[in-house]
Scaffold this motif. Structure first.
Motif, short mmCIF file in Angstrom:
data_model
loop_
_atom_site.label_atom_id
_atom_site.label_comp_id
_atom_site.label_asym_id
_atom_site.label_seq_id
_atom_site.Cartn_x
_atom_site.Cartn_y
_atom_site.Cartn_z
N THR A 275 1.04 -1.37 0.10
CA THR A 275 -0.08 -0.08 0.11
C THR A 275 0.93 1.04 0.11
OG1 THR A 275 -1.49 -1.09 1.21
CG2 THR A 275 -1.98 1.22 1.00
N PHE A 276 1.88 1.47 0.95
CA PHE A 276 2.43 2.62 1.07
C PHE A 276 3.68 2.89 0.17
CE2 PHE A 276 0.30 2.08 4.92
CZ PHE A 276 -0.30 3.50 5.29
N SER A 277 4.28 1.71 -0.59
CA SER A 277 5.25 1.85 -1.21
C SER A 277 4.62 2.53 -3.00
CB SER A 277 5.88 0.52 -1.79
OG SER A 277 5.03 -0.44 -2.36
N ASN A 278 3.40 1.86 -3.16
CA ASN A 278 2.70 2.44 -4.37
C ASN A 278 2.28 3.82 -3.93
OD1 ASN A 278 2.85 0.21 -5.72
ND2 ASN A 278 0.87 -0.42 -5.47
N TYR A 279 1.61 4.34 -2.85
CA TYR A 279 1.07 5.27 -2.44
C TYR A 279 2.24 6.55 -2.70
CZ TYR A 279 -1.47 8.87 0.11
OH TYR A 279 -2.26 10.03 0.33
N PHE A 280 3.38 6.43 -2.08
CA PHE A 280 4.30 7.53 -1.92
C PHE A 280 5.18 7.50 -3.08
CE2 PHE A 280 3.76 7.03 2.46
CZ PHE A 280 3.31 8.36 2.80
N LEU A 281 5.25 6.38 -3.91
CA LEU A 281 6.18 6.47 -5.21
C LEU A 281 5.19 6.90 -6.15
CD1 LEU A 281 8.16 3.20 -5.23
CD2 LEU A 281 9.19 5.40 -4.98
N GLY A 282 3.94 6.56 -6.38
CA GLY A 282 2.87 7.04 -7.46
C GLY A 282 2.76 8.54 -6.98
N MET A 283 2.73 8.98 -5.95
CA MET A 283 2.61 10.38 -5.78
C MET A 283 3.89 11.25 -6.12
SD MET A 283 2.05 12.58 -2.03
CE MET A 283 1.18 11.23 -1.26
N LEU A 284 5.13 10.57 -6.10
CA LEU A 284 6.19 11.25 -6.57
C LEU A 284 6.35 11.24 -7.89
CD1 LEU A 284 8.31 11.70 -4.24
CD2 LEU A 284 9.73 9.87 -5.09
N VAL A 285 5.98 10.04 -8.75
CA VAL A 285 6.08 10.12 -9.87
C VAL A 285 5.11 11.22 -10.64
CG1 VAL A 285 5.29 8.80 -12.18
CG2 VAL A 285 6.58 7.85 -10.17
N ALA A 286 3.89 11.38 -9.74
CA ALA A 286 2.90 12.34 -10.25
C ALA A 286 3.26 13.73 -10.17
CB ALA A 286 1.27 12.23 -9.48
N LEU A 287 4.17 13.99 -9.17
CA LEU A 287 4.64 15.34 -8.78
C LEU A 287 5.71 15.75 -9.87
CD1 LEU A 287 5.06 15.38 -5.07
CD2 LEU A 287 3.36 17.02 -6.41
N LEU A 288 6.40 14.44 -10.12
CA LEU A 288 7.32 14.75 -11.33
C LEU A 288 6.72 15.10 -12.55
CD1 LEU A 288 10.52 14.27 -11.21
CD2 LEU A 288 10.20 12.09 -11.94
N ILE A 289 5.81 14.28 -12.78
CA ILE A 289 5.03 14.51 -14.40
C ILE A 289 4.39 15.87 -14.20
CG2 ILE A 289 3.33 13.83 -15.92
CD1 ILE A 289 4.02 10.94 -15.22
N ASN A 290 3.88 16.53 -13.40
CA ASN A 290 3.11 17.60 -13.12
C ASN A 290 4.23 18.83 -12.92
OD1 ASN A 290 0.33 16.82 -13.88
ND2 ASN A 290 0.69 15.74 -11.70
N LYS A 291 5.38 18.80 -12.55
CA LYS A 291 6.10 19.82 -12.47
C LYS A 291 6.00 20.69 -13.51
CE LYS A 291 10.77 20.28 -11.13
NZ LYS A 291 12.20 19.86 -11.45
N LYS A 292 6.22 21.83 -13.08
CA LYS A 292 6.25 23.41 -14.07
C LYS A 292 7.39 22.90 -15.07
CE LYS A 292 4.34 27.26 -12.40
NZ LYS A 292 4.21 28.24 -11.43
N GLY A 293 7.38 23.31 -16.24
CA GLY A 293 8.59 23.21 -17.26
C GLY A 293 8.71 21.95 -17.73
#
Lengths: 502, 306
Positions: A275-293
């Motif tokens: 649960t938590f590995s997916n949760y935090f890594l998923g969030m990280l990837v999402a933040l990376l993709i949605n990063k400005k620029g």
């Protein structure tokens, strides 16, 4: 810590103190709550008793004061409806009664009477060696349970029919209009439209979920296994001895109870990491993709989401073979000279390595889904929060820990809970990757080391045909999931009222 | 003025200002480096996530070996595996057709059941509503496989196992699907109830409100429900294999392909499995890419409101 804290003091605590307080408080209040629950249950039954008493007294009074039509309805369901031109209702009531009588004569009575013994003779062999099967415990239990449900339904419809007869009589005496078939039909698409819509789903759930679950709970109190397998043999009631075996802590070694403990522990560890590995890594990837620029956001997203689309049995089975003894991974490493042919990595044969591998591959499966979900939520965070944070000079890391993470945890709290319980029952990932293996002779029936309770239930059913123990495991899974849900639900900050949403 | 006590730690505020100054000086350069790192990470992630599928496609074109292959790059390329899939020797056609039929019926039946349940629980207030919801929540906590043997026996009595497994599977997966109403109900809840009331004042019955007002407004979530219930049967494996009970005519693709990877068949069928995997994935992926917008909406909505 576990003392009553006022609302003001609560605001002064940080998040972890608050969580700790809630956590301890839950256990502090638990005895009181349980006592309360029992009091409530007692009250419920007391009320139920009073209400049923009243209900039947009304029925008796109704009979005493009834006209002959009303009185006949006590015997012939729906008779009063027929005499009051409610033909549709009358046909339904009378039809149900006829169906019930036919069912009881043909199937119900016989099975119900044998429910206590679950059959006496399994089969007879006559002088010519021809085998005839007599009693089948499985069918007796199944149709016995079905008959009990049927009887409950009959009692309910009978009281409904009588109540309508009494109402009709009263309306007659007061010279009021009685509902016609046309009124009923109109109500079914308007005021009572919910009954129309619910009818099919409710029957489906009753027949294909409720009755089977009741049946399996009963099976956990029998000795239904491959030595007691109808139609060859009978099985019988054994009381709570299956559960006794489960809680027999002195047995040790390869006993059922010790194996259950070990598999339960791994199930919980797995669910936590999955649960938590997916949760935090998923969030990280999402933040990376949605990063400005970052450009081509859609492309990155689609690449990841492809893994969700491809049916799991293909992706998981393929990856499982990739990491196999002679799979691509080992072969490639040999080709590159990193390992030798005698020195292969046995991903699925070493228990600890297998456990790590399934958790890692589960990240591969789960992160894209989380990424999608998180992306949607990230866009809902009010942008002015970040702007004011920036003006106050918060760094991106601070913004993440002070705004993004709390907001995410608040919104996705319920999701985390369902995801955790979903992972407890995550059959596909374990079964398709490791099949529950590697098996260990020190466990009950050489159960596999990466088994979750749910895959263990499956192998116990399919390979060992030990249906009674499988039912016990199933009931225990239910208890574990229900307990966790209860505890976590009490700790969640986002227990919102559903009426607030609209 | 100058701080002569060098051992004193800077206050948080001071540290923040220092950090800001640092940012201010090389802001553009820092951002460029940050983006470059992000791109590298994204490319690495994409490689890791796509690699198994690329390997799968490569191996499906391997024709030099008769079955097992442990090399990514085929020694000899060809379409033999695909030709085998659709030849008379393999049951693959049959499995594919079975799965398609199941998916078709499931996506109609399950969606209707779930919409009905969701609408009732979202819009009507009746005495048994709360108990019903709690009851379904509790039912959902029982593991699904628990009831496998009894459903098998019932379906056997109805003649829906073995070669006839397809109608049995459809029946079982539609019958209890009402319990999966959560996501749709969450979406219905966000549609304002004043719309219902306005329509009813105009003389519409509840049924008309449902069909003419609510359904058109909630099209995205209904497409999501259809999409997920169409995709699920392609991966449905456990119950399908139990009901088909070793009769290849009743398999769906998942059961059939799983069997190809069993210990006895893997050395012959491995590359066929790869080709089969590609053929199964293509329609699902195409459908998904076409309706991606709705899927994303459903996933996000489900998590927030469910």
């Amino acid at each position: 810590m576990a003392k009553n804290v006022s609302a003001i003091e609560m605001l002064g605590l940080n998040r972890f103190q608050r969580f700790g307080y809630n956590f301890l408080n839950f256990f502090r209040l638990l005895p009181g709550r349980i006592a309360n629950l029992f009091v409530k249950i007692g009250l419920f039954f007391k009320n139920l008793g009073i209400k049923t008493g009243e209900y039947f007294r009304n029925l008796v009074v109704g009979f005493k004061e009834g006209t002959w039509q009303t009185r006949l309805t006590y015997l012939v369901m729906g008779f009063s409806n027929f005499t009051h031109k409610q033909i549709a209702r009358g046909i339904l009531f009378a039809g149900f009664e006829v169906a019930f009588i036919i069912y009881m004569i043909l199937v119900g009575g016989k099975n119900l009477s044998m429910l206590g013994s679950l059959g006496v003779v399994a089969r007879q062999i006559d002088d010519f060696g021809v085998v005839t099967y007599v009693d089948n415990s499985f069918r007796i239990l199944l149709y016995g349970v079905l008959t009990l449900f049927f009887i409950a339904a009959l009692v309910y419809t009978w009281s409904l029919s009588v109540k309508q007869a009494i109402t009709n009589q009263k309306l007659d005496e007061e010279n009021k209009k009685i509902k016609t078939d046309k009124d009923d039909l109109h109500a079914l698409v308007d005021r009572d439209f919910y009954k129309t819509l619910l009818a099919l789903p409710a029957i489906g759930i009753l027949v294909f979920t409720v009755i089977p679950i009741v049946f399996m709970i009963l099976v956990s109190f029998t000795n239904f296994d491959k030595d007691h397998n109808p139609p060859i043999n009978l099985f019988s009631w054994v009381g709570g001895s299956n559960y006794g075996e489960l809680f027999n802590f002195t047995a040790g070694g390869a006993s059922f109870s010790a194996t259950f403990g070990e598999i339960l522990l791994w199930t919980l560890i797995w669910a936590f990491f999955a649960t938590f590995s997916n949760y935090f890594l998923g969030m990280l990837v999402a933040l990376l993709i949605n990063k400005k620029g970052i450009k081509l956001k859609k492309v990155w997203r689609t690449i990841l989401v492809l893994t969700v689309t491809i049916p799991q049995f293909i992706s998981l089975l393929y990856v499982s073979k990739m990491f196999g003894e002679n799979g691509i991974v080992n072969q490639t490493l040999i080709d590159w000279g990193w390992i030798t042919i005698n020195n292969k990595i046995y991903f699925w044969k070493d228990p600890n390595l297998a456990k790590v591998t399934v958790i890692l591959i589960n990240i591969w499966i789960g992160v894209p889904y989380l990424m999608l979900m998180v992306t949607g939520i990230l866009m809902n965070i009010p942008a002015d929060l970040y702007e004011s944070a920036k003006i106050d000079g918060a760094s991106p890391v601070q913004q993440y820990f002070k705004i993004t993470l709390p907001y995410m945890l608040f919104v996705t709290g319920p999701y985390l809970l369902t995801s955790f319980t979903g992972n407890i029952n995550n059959f596909n990932v374990i079964y398709l990757l490791s099949g529950g293996g590697p098996s260990d002779i020190n466990l009950f029936k050489a159960a596999g080391k990466t088994n979750l309770l749910i895959t263990w239930l499956y192998t116990t059913t399919v390979s060992d045909n030990n249906y009674a123990l499988a039912a016990v495991i199933g009931v225990m899974v239910f208890i574990v999931v229900a307990l966790i849900s209860l505890i976590v639900y009490n700790l969640l900050p986002s227990n919102r009222n559903e009426e607030d949403l609209a | 003025m100058a701080d002569n006590n060098t051992n004193r730690k800077p206050t948080p505020m001071e540290a923040l200002e220092a950090e800001n100054q640092k940012n201010g000086m090389g802001l553009k350069a820092r951002r460029r480096i940050g983006n470059a790192v992000s791109y590298v990470v994204l490319i690495l992630i994409s490689i890791v996530w796509l690699a198994p599928f690329v390997f799968l496609i490569f191996q499906s074109f391997e024709v030099s070996s008769t079955g097992w292959s442990s090399r990514v790059w085929p020694k000899q390329w060809g379409f033999d595996n695909y030709v085998y899939l659709f030849s008379a020797n393999a049951n693959f056609n049959r499995w594919y057709f079975n799965t398609f039929i199941i998916a078709l019926f499931c996506c109609i039946g399950q969606t209707l059941m779930q919409i009905a349940m969701a609408y009732v629980l979202s819009r009507f207030r009746f005495k048994m509503r709360k108990p019903l919801m709690n009851f379904m929540l509790i039912l959902g906590m029982f593991p699904g496989f628990l009831t496998m043997i009894i459903l098998y026996t019932v379906l056997k009595d109805l003649g829906m196992t073995g070669a006839n497994a397809v109608p049995g599977l459809i029946l079982v997966s539609i019958a209890s699907s009402g319990m999966g109403y959560y996501v749709i109900k969450g979406f219905f809840d966000t549609v304002s109830k004043s719309l219902d009331e306005a329509a009813m004042i105009d003389g519409a019955t509840r049924a008309q409100v449902f069909i003419k007002v609510i359904l058109p407004l909630t099209k995205p979530i209904i497409i999501y429900a259809i999409l997920t219930s169409f995709m699920a049967p392609w991966g449905d494996f456990i119950f399908a294999s139990y009901i088909a009970f070793g009769n290849p005519n009743g398999y769906n693709v998942a059961v059939g392909l799983y069997e190809w990877l069993g210990t006895e068949q893997i050395s012959y069928h491995y590359t066929h499995f790869c080709a089969g995997g590609v053929v199964v994935s293509i329609p699902v992926i195409v459908l998904f890419l076409m309706l991606q917008r709705y899927y994303v909406e459903g996933v996000t909505g489900g998590a927030v409101k469910g």
